[in-house]
Scaffold this active site. Sequence first.
Site, PDB file in Angstrom:
ATOM      1  N   TRP A  32      47.418  83.626 -11.089  1.00  0.00           N
ATOM      2  CA  TRP A  32      47.070  82.237 -12.199  1.00  0.00           C
ATOM      3  C   TRP A  32      46.716  82.757 -13.451  1.00  0.00           C
ATOM      4  CZ3 TRP A  32      41.401  80.706 -13.043  1.00  0.00           C
ATOM      5  CH2 TRP A  32      41.252  79.408 -13.724  1.00  0.00           C
TER       6      TRP A  32
ATOM      7  N   ASP B 228      39.415  84.548  -4.488  1.00  0.00           N
ATOM      8  CA  ASP B 228      39.545  83.139  -5.417  1.00  0.00           C
ATOM      9  C   ASP B 228      39.959  82.072  -4.388  1.00  0.00           C
ATOM     10  OD1 ASP B 228      39.881  80.912  -6.929  1.00  0.00           O
ATOM     11  OD2 ASP B 228      41.225  82.260  -8.244  1.00  0.00           O
TER      12      ASP B 228
ATOM     13  N   LYS C 140      40.610  70.696  -6.139  1.00  0.00           N
ATOM     14  CA  LYS C 140      41.613  70.095  -5.451  1.00  0.00           C
ATOM     15  C   LYS C 140      41.483  69.250  -4.201  1.00  0.00           C
ATOM     16  CE  LYS C 140      44.220  72.468  -8.359  1.00  0.00           C
ATOM     17  NZ  LYS C 140      43.194  73.270  -9.340  1.00  0.00           N
TER      18      LYS C 140
END
Length: 426
Positions: free
Chosen positions: A156, A237, A273
């Site tokens: 990311w 993460d 999300k």
Amino acid sequence: MTPEDRMEVLTRQICAGRLNGSTWEHVQQAPPDPIIGVTDGWRADPDPRKLNLGVGAYRTEEGKPYVLKAVREAEQQILADPAMNKEYLPISGNAEFNRLARTLALGPSSPGIQQNRVATVQALSGTGALRVGAEFLSTHLPSSFPRIVYLPSPTWGNHKSIFAKAGFQVREYRYFCAATRGLDFAGMVADLKAAPPGSVLLLHACAHNPTGVDPSPEQWKQLLEVTSEGRLIPFFDMAYQGFASGDLDADAASVRLFVDAGLELVLGQSFAKNMGLYGERAGALSVVCTSKEVATRVESQLKLVIRPMYSNPPMHGAAIAARVMGDPKLNALWKEELRGMADRIKLMRQVLYDQLVARNVPGDWSFVLKQIGMFSFTGMTRPQCELLVSKWHVHLTLDGRISMAGLSATTAPYLAEAIADVIKNA
């Protein structure tokens, strides 16, 4: 000279100074964010066929943002509660949210949970969790440990900036194999074995962003061994728990494996999300320690990181998430909706694959089906991606990542036609 005259003279002097240039005249225009900039370009595109496949946000079949029913119900309950107020939260945030978040990640039977040796603070979604965690590690890792973090290549885009801002030297380990569109596990292991002891190891818990490629359960066991033997500090993460497979427990298996083995680690969670709480910035940072006493001290230091950064976190998103996780009826509804979102993304993978095969697009596109989660890493070149944007109005990051969540059965044929064109002509 009257006060009014003095003010007039001062104003003229200030205006004269402005004519000589701004104090910030030297400041350069920053480049647009490579991810957020995709949405900006999509918004400015007048073509009615335009597709936004850049941003990591779920969309319905009609291409609309989706607010979960469980979230709407939880929010209504909160707003109807006469005890609800707008007072500051503690520095560490909503205590019930923190308890439920770490239990969701680690499982109620986790030794870390059972022994009360997990320090958890509410964070500004996953980004905030990473930033606070990086700052804590930079300050409190033993002085003999290097300030080095290993990130997967690719990862990311914000990971590098977050750890660099905290004073870490950023290094990469091999992850994605362009030839197979899969995991370069041998390269990954070799790079991690060469990492200096005490280095921080950033791991995507599931649904790796941007590739959608995850290690297998057996590979995770080998990574646990490499991490333990190399005395690396795992930092997970976890942005997609439940969103990858539709199963909250399955998507947390990697983190639980490490915790159950007795490793200390850091975990960043996001509810953007899996609950659709994108703009609410609801997240958590947990540090798994060796004892309750250590965890208590760690939490006190996490609060010292937070206090000068943003003082304390916002309450609304965490209150919603806590209500959804803590109420049995809402929790069951959430899990049902979560499975539905994950299943729709899996369906979009199949639809896109079928459309590509039907057009005889050169190459083996089976990786679209094998990858998992919100994104697919197509391996398309920058010129191919640029042609997708300029000719076909398909907006995506220029590394070839597309958001499967932004695709629909209606738009998949158009995307397949566009990919077929750029593969053959770019």
